[in-house]
Design a protein around this motif. Structure first.
Motif, PDB file in Angstrom:
ATOM      1  N   GLY A   1      -3.176   5.525  -1.007  1.00 18.38           N
ATOM      2  CA  GLY A   1      -4.256   4.560  -0.867  1.00 18.38           C
ATOM      3  C   GLY A   1      -4.331   3.541  -1.986  1.00 18.38           C
ATOM      4  N   HIS A   2      -3.348   3.527  -2.827  1.00 17.95           N
ATOM      5  CA  HIS A   2      -3.328   2.500  -3.866  1.00 17.95           C
ATOM      6  C   HIS A   2      -2.852   1.186  -3.259  1.00 17.95           C
ATOM      7  CE1 HIS A   2      -2.317   6.190  -6.501  1.00 17.95           C
ATOM      8  NE2 HIS A   2      -3.612   5.986  -6.519  1.00 17.95           N
ATOM      9  N   ASP A   3      -3.394   0.115  -3.748  1.00 14.54           N
ATOM     10  CA  ASP A   3      -2.806  -1.155  -3.366  1.00 14.54           C
ATOM     11  C   ASP A   3      -2.252  -1.830  -4.605  1.00 14.54           C
ATOM     12  OD1 ASP A   3      -5.188  -3.352  -4.044  1.00 14.54           O
ATOM     13  OD2 ASP A   3      -5.897  -1.341  -3.522  1.00 14.54           O
TER      14      ASP A   3
ATOM     15  N   TRP B   1       0.848  -1.195   0.000  1.00 17.70           N
ATOM     16  CA  TRP B   1       0.000   0.000   0.000  1.00 17.70           C
ATOM     17  C   TRP B   1       0.882   1.244   0.000  1.00 17.70           C
ATOM     18  CZ3 TRP B   1      -1.219  -4.469   2.474  1.00 17.70           C
ATOM     19  CH2 TRP B   1      -2.491  -4.989   2.256  1.00 17.70           C
ATOM     20  N   CYS B   2       0.488   2.215  -0.807  1.00 19.62           N
ATOM     21  CA  CYS B   2       1.222   3.470  -0.809  1.00 19.62           C
ATOM     22  C   CYS B   2       0.406   4.521  -0.066  1.00 19.62           C
ATOM     23  CB  CYS B   2       1.531   3.929  -2.239  1.00 19.62           C
ATOM     24  SG  CYS B   2       0.132   4.725  -3.045  1.00 19.62           S
ATOM     25  N   ARG B   3       1.004   5.681   0.089  1.00 15.80           N
ATOM     26  CA  ARG B   3       0.339   6.746   0.849  1.00 15.80           C
ATOM     27  C   ARG B   3      -0.910   7.273   0.168  1.00 15.80           C
ATOM     28  NH1 ARG B   3       2.602   8.837   5.043  1.00 15.80           N
ATOM     29  NH2 ARG B   3       1.326  10.690   4.886  1.00 15.80           N
TER      30      ARG B   3
ATOM     31  N   ASP C   1       7.627  -0.067  -5.421  1.00 13.44           N
ATOM     32  CA  ASP C   1       7.124   1.186  -5.982  1.00 13.44           C
ATOM     33  C   ASP C   1       5.689   1.001  -6.441  1.00 13.44           C
ATOM     34  OD1 ASP C   1       9.448   2.469  -5.529  1.00 13.44           O
ATOM     35  OD2 ASP C   1      10.214   2.301  -7.566  1.00 13.44           O
ATOM     36  N   CYS C   2       4.857   1.924  -6.019  1.00 15.30           N
ATOM     37  CA  CYS C   2       3.469   1.880  -6.450  1.00 15.30           C
ATOM     38  C   CYS C   2       3.426   1.984  -7.965  1.00 15.30           C
ATOM     39  CB  CYS C   2       2.689   3.028  -5.813  1.00 15.30           C
ATOM     40  SG  CYS C   2       0.999   3.128  -6.410  1.00 15.30           S
ATOM     41  N   THR C   3       2.665   1.102  -8.574  1.00 13.64           N
ATOM     42  CA  THR C   3       2.621   1.109 -10.039  1.00 13.64           C
ATOM     43  C   THR C   3       1.736   2.225 -10.568  1.00 13.64           C
ATOM     44  OG1 THR C   3       0.863  -0.528  -9.896  1.00 13.64           O
ATOM     45  CG2 THR C   3       3.085  -1.338 -10.291  1.00 13.64           C
ATOM     46  N   ARG C   4       0.967   2.847  -9.677  1.00 11.51           N
ATOM     47  CA  ARG C   4       0.079   3.910 -10.156  1.00 11.51           C
ATOM     48  C   ARG C   4       0.661   5.292  -9.956  1.00 11.51           C
ATOM     49  NH1 ARG C   4      -5.904   2.352  -8.196  1.00 11.51           N
ATOM     50  NH2 ARG C   4      -5.191   0.418  -7.275  1.00 11.51           N
ATOM     51  N   CYS C   5       1.302   5.524  -8.809  1.00 11.82           N
ATOM     52  CA  CYS C   5       1.807   6.876  -8.574  1.00 11.82           C
ATOM     53  C   CYS C   5       3.314   6.906  -8.362  1.00 11.82           C
ATOM     54  CB  CYS C   5       1.095   7.514  -7.388  1.00 11.82           C
ATOM     55  SG  CYS C   5       1.472   6.721  -5.827  1.00 11.82           S
ATOM     56  N   GLY C   6       3.949   5.757  -8.244  1.00 12.82           N
ATOM     57  CA  GLY C   6       5.402   5.738  -8.140  1.00 12.82           C
ATOM     58  C   GLY C   6       5.949   5.913  -6.738  1.00 12.82           C
TER      59      GLY C   6
HETATM   60 ZN   LIG Z   1       0.183   4.915  -5.316  1.00 14.61          ZN
END
Ligand SMILES: [Zn+2]
Length: 116
Positions: free
Chosen positions: A38-40, A34-36, A56-61
Protein backbone atom coordinates in the motif's frame (compact mmCIF):
# COMPACT_ATOMS: atom_id res chain seq x y z
CA UNK A 1 25.63 32.67 -20.90
CA UNK A 2 25.52 30.78 -17.62
CA UNK A 3 27.49 32.09 -14.73
CA UNK A 4 30.24 29.63 -13.87
CA UNK A 5 30.18 30.60 -10.21
CA UNK A 6 26.57 29.68 -9.61
CA UNK A 7 27.35 26.22 -8.33
CA UNK A 8 30.28 27.25 -6.24
CA UNK A 9 28.33 30.03 -4.60
CA UNK A 10 25.16 28.09 -3.92
CA UNK A 11 24.34 26.91 -0.44
CA UNK A 12 21.54 24.77 0.81
CA UNK A 13 18.56 26.99 1.15
CA UNK A 14 20.12 29.92 -0.59
CA UNK A 15 18.13 31.75 -3.17
CA UNK A 16 19.23 31.52 -6.78
CA UNK A 17 21.97 34.02 -7.37
CA UNK A 18 20.23 35.49 -10.35
CA UNK A 19 16.47 35.08 -10.31
CA UNK A 20 16.14 36.90 -13.58
CA UNK A 21 18.22 34.32 -15.39
CA UNK A 22 15.69 31.74 -16.40
CA UNK A 23 16.91 28.26 -15.86
CA UNK A 24 14.85 25.64 -17.64
CA UNK A 25 15.17 22.22 -16.11
CA UNK A 26 14.66 19.27 -18.43
CA UNK A 27 10.92 18.71 -18.66
CA UNK A 28 9.90 15.89 -16.41
CA UNK A 29 6.78 14.27 -15.13
CA UNK A 30 5.73 12.59 -11.95
CA UNK A 31 4.92 8.90 -12.09
CA UNK A 32 3.39 7.07 -9.17
CA UNK A 33 3.87 3.41 -8.35
CA UNK A 34 2.09 1.29 -5.80
CA UNK A 35 3.46 -1.74 -4.02
CA UNK A 36 1.60 -4.56 -2.35
CA UNK A 37 2.02 -3.01 1.05
CA UNK A 38 0.00 0.00 0.00
CA UNK A 39 2.92 2.35 -0.28
CA UNK A 40 2.90 4.82 -3.07
CA UNK A 41 6.11 5.99 -4.57
CA UNK A 42 6.26 9.05 -6.73
CA UNK A 43 9.24 9.44 -8.95
CA UNK A 44 10.08 12.10 -11.47
CA UNK A 45 11.46 11.07 -14.78
CA UNK A 46 12.41 12.96 -17.87
CA UNK A 47 9.37 13.63 -20.02
CA UNK A 48 10.85 11.91 -23.02
CA UNK A 49 12.05 8.85 -21.10
CA UNK A 50 9.90 5.73 -21.27
CA UNK A 51 8.03 4.98 -18.06
CA UNK A 52 9.31 1.80 -16.44
CA UNK A 53 6.66 -0.79 -15.66
CA UNK A 54 8.11 -1.47 -12.27
CA UNK A 55 9.86 0.52 -9.64
CA UNK A 56 11.23 -0.73 -6.35
CA UNK A 57 9.25 0.62 -3.47
CA UNK A 58 11.48 3.01 -1.58
CA UNK A 59 9.92 2.02 1.72
CA UNK A 60 9.78 -1.75 1.66
CA UNK A 61 11.75 -2.71 -1.44
CA UNK A 62 8.98 -4.68 -3.09
CA UNK A 63 8.39 -4.11 -6.78
CA UNK A 64 5.77 -1.46 -7.30
CA UNK A 65 3.61 -1.05 -10.39
CA UNK A 66 1.50 1.58 -12.08
CA UNK A 67 -1.87 0.05 -11.19
CA UNK A 68 -2.87 0.77 -7.58
CA UNK A 69 -5.52 -1.95 -7.69
CA UNK A 70 -3.16 -4.62 -8.90
CA UNK A 71 0.33 -4.20 -7.53
CA UNK A 72 2.92 -6.60 -8.90
CA UNK A 73 4.77 -9.31 -7.08
CA UNK A 74 2.51 -11.90 -5.53
CA UNK A 75 3.25 -12.30 -1.88
CA UNK A 76 6.10 -14.72 -1.93
CA UNK A 77 5.11 -18.01 -0.44
CA UNK A 78 8.02 -19.88 -1.94
CA UNK A 79 11.39 -19.59 -0.32
CA UNK A 80 14.05 -18.01 -2.40
CA UNK A 81 15.68 -20.42 -4.78
CA UNK A 82 18.80 -19.93 -6.74
CA UNK A 83 18.79 -20.05 -10.50
CA UNK A 84 20.76 -23.26 -10.27
CA UNK A 85 18.06 -24.80 -8.07
CA UNK A 86 15.45 -24.05 -10.71
CA UNK A 87 17.63 -25.47 -13.43
CA UNK A 88 18.19 -28.63 -11.42
CA UNK A 89 14.44 -29.11 -11.11
CA UNK A 90 14.18 -29.29 -14.87
CA UNK A 91 17.39 -31.06 -15.79
CA UNK A 92 19.11 -34.18 -14.65
CA UNK A 93 22.82 -34.08 -13.96
CA UNK A 94 23.52 -35.96 -17.17
CA UNK A 95 21.51 -33.45 -19.20
CA UNK A 96 23.32 -30.69 -17.38
CA UNK A 97 26.70 -32.15 -18.31
CA UNK A 98 25.66 -32.46 -21.95
CA UNK A 99 24.40 -28.87 -22.02
CA UNK A 100 27.58 -27.66 -20.40
CA UNK A 101 29.72 -29.50 -22.92
CA UNK A 102 27.65 -28.06 -25.74
CA UNK A 103 27.98 -24.55 -24.37
CA UNK A 104 31.73 -24.93 -23.95
CA UNK A 105 32.02 -26.20 -27.49
CA UNK A 106 30.10 -23.24 -28.81
CA UNK A 107 32.23 -20.89 -26.77
CA UNK A 108 35.43 -22.40 -28.08
CA UNK A 109 34.15 -22.21 -31.63
CA UNK A 110 33.26 -18.56 -31.19
CA UNK A 111 36.65 -17.77 -29.67
CA UNK A 112 38.33 -19.50 -32.57
CA UNK A 113 36.83 -17.07 -34.99
CA UNK A 114 39.07 -14.21 -35.99
CA UNK A 115 36.43 -11.52 -35.46
CA UNK A 116 36.12 -12.38 -31.79
ZN1 LIG B 1 6.25 -0.67 -0.21
Amino acid sequence: MRNGNVLRGSRVGSAPARPTERYEPAPCRAVTYWCRNGHDVEIRIAAEAPVPDLWDCTRCGLPAGRDPGNPPGRARSEPYKTHLAYVKERRTDAEGAAILAEALDALRRRRGRPEC
